[in-house]
Design an enzyme around this catalytic site. Structure first.
Site, PDB file in Angstrom:
ATOM      1  N   LYS A 177       0.492  -0.854  -0.140  1.00  0.00           N
ATOM      2  CA  LYS A 177      -0.042   0.220  -0.594  1.00  0.00           C
ATOM      3  C   LYS A 177       1.231   1.217   0.410  1.00  0.00           C
ATOM      4  CE  LYS A 177      -3.977  -1.913   1.507  1.00  0.00           C
ATOM      5  NZ  LYS A 177      -5.655  -2.259   2.152  1.00  0.00           N
ATOM      6  N   ARG A 217      -3.858 -10.275   4.612  1.00  0.00           N
ATOM      7  CA  ARG A 217      -3.839 -10.346   3.629  1.00  0.00           C
ATOM      8  C   ARG A 217      -2.992  -9.591   2.487  1.00  0.00           C
ATOM      9  NH1 ARG A 217      -7.067  -7.257  -0.264  1.00  0.00           N
ATOM     10  NH2 ARG A 217      -8.010  -7.648  -1.856  1.00  0.00           N
TER      11      ARG A 217
END
Length: 294
Positions: A232, A266
């Site tokens: 991210k 995840r």
């Protein structure tokens, strides 16, 4: 002489210590579970979208299972900031061929990342076991009823987008409480719920890091916690690195998140993060089983 074993101070308590999904046991608190990401999108932020290619999706699922994934998460709509919202019919057109191919290729539990009730209903009818709702049942009132009726599991994420920030942990807690109220009203049992604090969804980079530091404040729900930090932009911001150079940064967030109480991570890079989780579990959970080097 070795020192006597001292239990790790961050011991967790769970309402339901063991959950079974598609015949697989998830014994919360004993080790970290790995959720592998398959993006069947042309515009994934992480650069790994495979598009509408069922064969590629099945091959990736098979690889993830061999690398040690415990669950696979498929998504057909990008959730990156500013991404165009898909009509549910278009989302289903992308999703279903890949979902069916993955279901045929692996016996792992499958999660589908969607906030559209009609997509969730079709996914559950075509082999999905879990719905990963980035709005935590708060976007559409029909979602809870569909999950409950199917007897499915739910990953419920807190999404801060469009909401004022007061305090990171307090805002996440308020979101979780709203979600759990909706779930209870729909008769979704707590043992089928996994909570995600929503790293990257409406927070600044500094606030995203604060989420990881304050994960222990979310143990009070006694439900398993999932974190999704993989590749991210916060990691890119810290490292000044493009999306394809964020493996080490992802590893750092995964290791810290596990030590702070995450139960599922995840991730895009399953093989590497399985190894990160195994070593972190050995430290944080005193869960170490010797395996000879490969």
């Amino acid at each position: 002489m070795s020192a006597p074993h001292t239990p790790w101070p961050l011991a967790r308590h769970y309402r339901t210590p063991v959950t079974t999904i598609r015949g697989r046991t998830f014994a919360w608190g004993t080790r970290t579970y790995i959720m592998g990401i398959i993006n069947v999108t042309p515009d994934s932020f992480s650069g790994d979208g495979i598009g509408e290619n069922p064969q590629a999706a099945a091959a990736l699922a098979t690889r993830f299972q061999a690398e040690g994934a415990d669950i696979i998460d498929l998504g057909a709509e990008s959730s990156r900031p500013g991404a165009e919202e898909l009509h549910p019919a278009e989302e289903l057109r992308r999703l279903l061929p890949c979902l069916r191919a993955v279901r045929a290729a692996t016996d792992l539990p499958l999660s589908v990342d969607t906030y559209h009730p009609t997509v969730a209903e079709a996914a559950l009818a075509n082999g999905a076991d879990c719905i990963n709702d980035i709005w935590g049942l708060r976007r559409d009132p029909d979602m809870a009823a569909i999950v409950a009726r199917a007897g499915a599991h739910l990953v419920a994420m807190h999404n801060q987008r469009g909401r004022p920030v007061h305090d990171v942990a307090t805002d996440i807690s308020a979101g979780f409480e709203a979600t759990l109220t909706i779930a209870a009203q729909a008769h979704i049992p707590p043992e089928r719920i996994i909570l995600d604090p929503g790293f990257g969804f409406g927070w600044t980079p500094e606030q995203n890091l604060e989420i990881l530091r304050r994960l222990p404040e979310l143990w009070k729900y006694q439900l398993p916690l999932l974190i999704g930090t993989s590749r991210k932009s916060t990691i890119g911001y810290i490292l000044d690195a493009p999306v394809n150079e964020r493996l080490e940064g992802t590893a750092a967030t995964v290791a810290f998140g596990i030590a702070a109480g995450a139960d599922i991570v995840r991730v895009h890079d399953v093989r590497a993060m399985v190894r990160v989780a195994r070593v972190t579990d050995a430290i944080a959970r005193a869960n170490w089983r010797h395996q000879p080097p490969q």
